[in-house]
Design an enzyme around this catalytic site. Structure first.
Site, PDB file in Angstrom:
ATOM      1  N   SER A 141      22.368  85.330  87.151  1.00 57.88           N
ATOM      2  CA  SER A 141      22.260  86.674  86.569  1.00 57.88           C
ATOM      3  C   SER A 141      21.495  87.530  87.573  1.00 57.88           C
ATOM      4  O   SER A 141      20.803  86.980  88.440  1.00 57.88           O
ATOM      5  CB  SER A 141      21.461  86.578  85.262  1.00 57.88           C
ATOM      6  OG  SER A 141      21.050  87.854  84.830  1.00 57.88           O
ATOM      7  N   TYR A 154      14.451  83.049  80.033  1.00 57.66           N
ATOM      8  CA  TYR A 154      15.813  83.213  80.557  1.00 57.66           C
ATOM      9  C   TYR A 154      15.762  83.509  82.058  1.00 57.66           C
ATOM     10  O   TYR A 154      16.447  82.865  82.855  1.00 57.66           O
ATOM     11  CB  TYR A 154      16.505  84.361  79.813  1.00 57.66           C
ATOM     12  CG  TYR A 154      17.921  84.652  80.278  1.00 57.66           C
ATOM     13  CD1 TYR A 154      18.958  83.751  80.035  1.00 57.66           C
ATOM     14  CD2 TYR A 154      18.223  85.837  80.961  1.00 57.66           C
ATOM     15  CE1 TYR A 154      20.255  84.023  80.461  1.00 57.66           C
ATOM     16  CE2 TYR A 154      19.516  86.111  81.380  1.00 57.66           C
ATOM     17  CZ  TYR A 154      20.526  85.213  81.126  1.00 57.66           C
ATOM     18  OH  TYR A 154      21.813  85.475  81.549  1.00 57.66           O
TER      19      TYR A 154
HETATM   20  N1  LIG Z   1      26.931  88.864  79.526  1.00 50.46           N
HETATM   21  C1  LIG Z   1      26.003  89.188  80.411  1.00 50.46           C
HETATM   22  O1  LIG Z   1      25.492  90.332  80.449  1.00 50.46           O
HETATM   23  C2  LIG Z   1      25.558  88.169  81.427  1.00 50.46           C
HETATM   24  C3  LIG Z   1      24.875  88.640  82.552  1.00 50.46           C
HETATM   25  C4  LIG Z   1      24.434  87.722  83.496  1.00 50.46           C
HETATM   26  C5  LIG Z   1      24.678  86.383  83.315  1.00 50.46           C
HETATM   27  N2  LIG Z   1      25.354  85.943  82.217  1.00 50.46           N
HETATM   28  C6  LIG Z   1      25.579  84.504  82.090  1.00 50.46           C
HETATM   29  O2  LIG Z   1      26.954  84.270  81.908  1.00 50.46           O
HETATM   30  C7  LIG Z   1      27.153  83.032  81.245  1.00 50.46           C
HETATM   31  C8  LIG Z   1      28.165  83.225  80.130  1.00 50.46           C
HETATM   32  O3  LIG Z   1      27.632  84.117  79.173  1.00 50.46           O
HETATM   33  P1  LIG Z   1      28.530  85.192  78.383  1.00 50.46           P
HETATM   34  O4  LIG Z   1      28.049  86.509  78.781  1.00 50.46           O
HETATM   35  O5  LIG Z   1      29.943  84.866  78.467  1.00 50.46           O
HETATM   36  O6  LIG Z   1      27.949  84.964  76.894  1.00 50.46           O
HETATM   37  P2  LIG Z   1      28.628  84.339  75.576  1.00 50.46           P
HETATM   38  O7  LIG Z   1      29.801  85.150  75.209  1.00 50.46           O
HETATM   39  O8  LIG Z   1      27.514  84.186  74.615  1.00 50.46           O
HETATM   40  O9  LIG Z   1      29.133  82.912  76.077  1.00 50.46           O
HETATM   41  C9  LIG Z   1      28.220  81.865  76.306  1.00 50.46           C
HETATM   42  C10 LIG Z   1      29.006  80.595  76.503  1.00 50.46           C
HETATM   43  O10 LIG Z   1      28.085  79.517  76.748  1.00 50.46           O
HETATM   44  C11 LIG Z   1      28.384  78.470  75.848  1.00 50.46           C
HETATM   45  N3  LIG Z   1      27.200  77.702  75.475  1.00 50.46           N
HETATM   46  C12 LIG Z   1      26.054  78.156  74.907  1.00 50.46           C
HETATM   47  N4  LIG Z   1      25.248  77.140  74.623  1.00 50.46           N
HETATM   48  C13 LIG Z   1      25.882  76.003  75.004  1.00 50.46           C
HETATM   49  C14 LIG Z   1      25.577  74.628  74.942  1.00 50.46           C
HETATM   50  N5  LIG Z   1      24.437  74.180  74.399  1.00 50.46           N
HETATM   51  N6  LIG Z   1      26.470  73.734  75.422  1.00 50.46           N
HETATM   52  C15 LIG Z   1      27.649  74.157  75.947  1.00 50.46           C
HETATM   53  N7  LIG Z   1      28.006  75.444  76.032  1.00 50.46           N
HETATM   54  C16 LIG Z   1      27.130  76.351  75.557  1.00 50.46           C
HETATM   55  C17 LIG Z   1      28.969  79.157  74.624  1.00 50.46           C
HETATM   56  O11 LIG Z   1      29.807  78.260  73.901  1.00 50.46           O
HETATM   57  P3  LIG Z   1      29.466  77.535  72.508  1.00 50.46           P
HETATM   58  O12 LIG Z   1      28.586  78.437  71.717  1.00 50.46           O
HETATM   59  O13 LIG Z   1      30.827  77.301  71.926  1.00 50.46           O
HETATM   60  O14 LIG Z   1      28.792  76.261  72.927  1.00 50.46           O
HETATM   61  C18 LIG Z   1      29.811  80.236  75.274  1.00 50.46           C
HETATM   62  O15 LIG Z   1      31.066  79.723  75.638  1.00 50.46           O
HETATM   63  C19 LIG Z   1      25.764  82.599  80.776  1.00 50.46           C
HETATM   64  O16 LIG Z   1      25.259  81.616  81.650  1.00 50.46           O
HETATM   65  C20 LIG Z   1      24.939  83.857  80.876  1.00 50.46           C
HETATM   66  O17 LIG Z   1      23.573  83.594  81.098  1.00 50.46           O
HETATM   67  C21 LIG Z   1      25.787  86.813  81.278  1.00 50.46           C
END
Ligand SMILES: NC(=O)c1ccc[n+]([C@@H]2O[C@H](COP(=O)([O-])OP(=O)(O)OC[C@H]3O[C@@H](n4cnc5c(N)ncnc54)[C@H](OP(=O)(O)O)[C@@H]3O)[C@@H](O)[C@H]2O)c1
Length: 264
Positions: A141, A154
């Site tokens: 991130s 985080y």
């Molecule tokens: N959206 C943003 O602004 C942003 C910015 C920077 C970085 N990121 C990073 O991008 C990545 C994806 O996030 P996203 O934005 O797509 O958010 P999201 O829509 O909440 O997706 C998160 C994903 O992680 C999975 N996950 C959560 N806990 C888990 C666990 N214990 N075991 C296995 N899978 C797990 C969830 O699946 P289940 O709940 O089905 O397990 C879901 O598929 C993350 O690492 C996040 O930190 C996001």
């Protein structure tokens, strides 16, 4: 890697947001896909959005259950008889002040974002080393590059990923294994709804900054472009990317800006 046609790509966090968008994009490129997350129903939904569902296998797992990741990896390697790319994308965010957040919540965030991610990578590594090829990506991130209020654990978990994967890149360079760290700014996904508050419960509401973020489909294209170029690190966002430069070259100014950011 120039082409992902017939390559096998394993994506964690594929049930939602960025992981889902990556699955759809890789499927357009003709990749074999292994999709992981906890929620199988949502993985089925992701598969239904992919180009050729015959090339998509589901492998539900919980990144917090470290002891099961060896078994899951053995299964993953058998699904398409091998693996070319591991995308460590699954993760959870945080919205809570440090002073109000018990260490158990910090540990939960680290278990998923750092230890689960590292544990899975360690299971896959011997296979990549043996075949002398492979590509590893991790979704960090912009908060992996600077700290930000209400995200202490985080931000720390994402900073820790840089330490691990930068070191790993140097260790495995001679085995022809690439390591790419992707640092997105706000992306319009469910990340803020799923973020843990100080109580350890989900926030269950979308932050305005996330609603205003880049579409996951747009990020997925840039993510894959960075992988194609075997970039060490890619920063993908709007003004938050600029903040990385401000932190590096004007740390005092950055400190004043970040403490005045409206916390959501
Ligand atoms: N959206 C943003 O602004 C942003 C910015 C920077 C970085 N990121 C990073 O991008 C990545 C994806 O996030 P996203 O934005 O797509 O958010 P999201 O829509 O909440 O997706 C998160 C994903 O992680 C999975 N996950 C959560 N806990 C888990 C666990 N214990 N075991 C296995 N899978 C797990 C969830 O699946 P289940 O709940 O089905 O397990 C879901 O598929 C993350 O690492 C996040 O930190 C996001």
């Amino acid at each position: 890697m120039n082409s992902y046609q017939n390559k096998t790509v394993w994506i964690t966090g594929a049930s939602s947001g960025i992981g889902r968008a990556l699955a759809i994009e890789f499927s357009k490129l003709g990749a074999n896909l292994i999709l992981s997350a906890r929620n199988n129903e949502k993985l089925i939904e992701t598969r239904s959005l992919c180009e050729d569902i015959k090339l998509v296998k589901l492998l539900p797992l919980d990144l917090g259950e470290f002891n099961l990741l060896k078994e899951k990896t053995i299964e993953a390697l058998s699904l398409f008889e091998g693996l070319d790319v591991l995308i460590n994308n699954g993760g959870i965010s945080q919205r809570g002040l440090a002073v109000e957040t018990p260490l158990s919540v910090d540990k939960r965030i680290f278990d998923i974002n750092y230890f689960g991610t590292v544990a899975l990578t360690k299971e896959v590594l011997p296979y990549f080393i043996k075949k002398k090829s492979g590509q590893i990506a991790v979704t960090s991130s912009v908060v992996g590059k600077f700290g930000s209020p209400v995200r202490t654990a985080y931000a720390a978990s994402k900073h820790a990923l840089h330490g691990f994967y930068d070191s790993l890149r140097a260790e495995i360079h001679d085995y022809n294994i690439g390591v790419t760290i992707i640092c997105p700014g706000p992306i319009n996904t469910s990340i803020s709804e799923n973020a843990l508050t100080a109580s350890g419960d989900k926030q269950n509401k979308k932050d305005p900054a996330i609603a205003d973020g880049i579409a996951p489909e747009v990020l997925a294209k840039k993510y894959i472009k960075a992988l194609r170029k075997n970039k060490r690190e890619a920063w993908i966002g709007k003004k938050e990317v600029f903040a990385i430069y401000v932190k590096r070259f004007f740390p005092g100014l950055f400190a004043r800006i970040i403490r005045n950011v409206k916390v959501t």
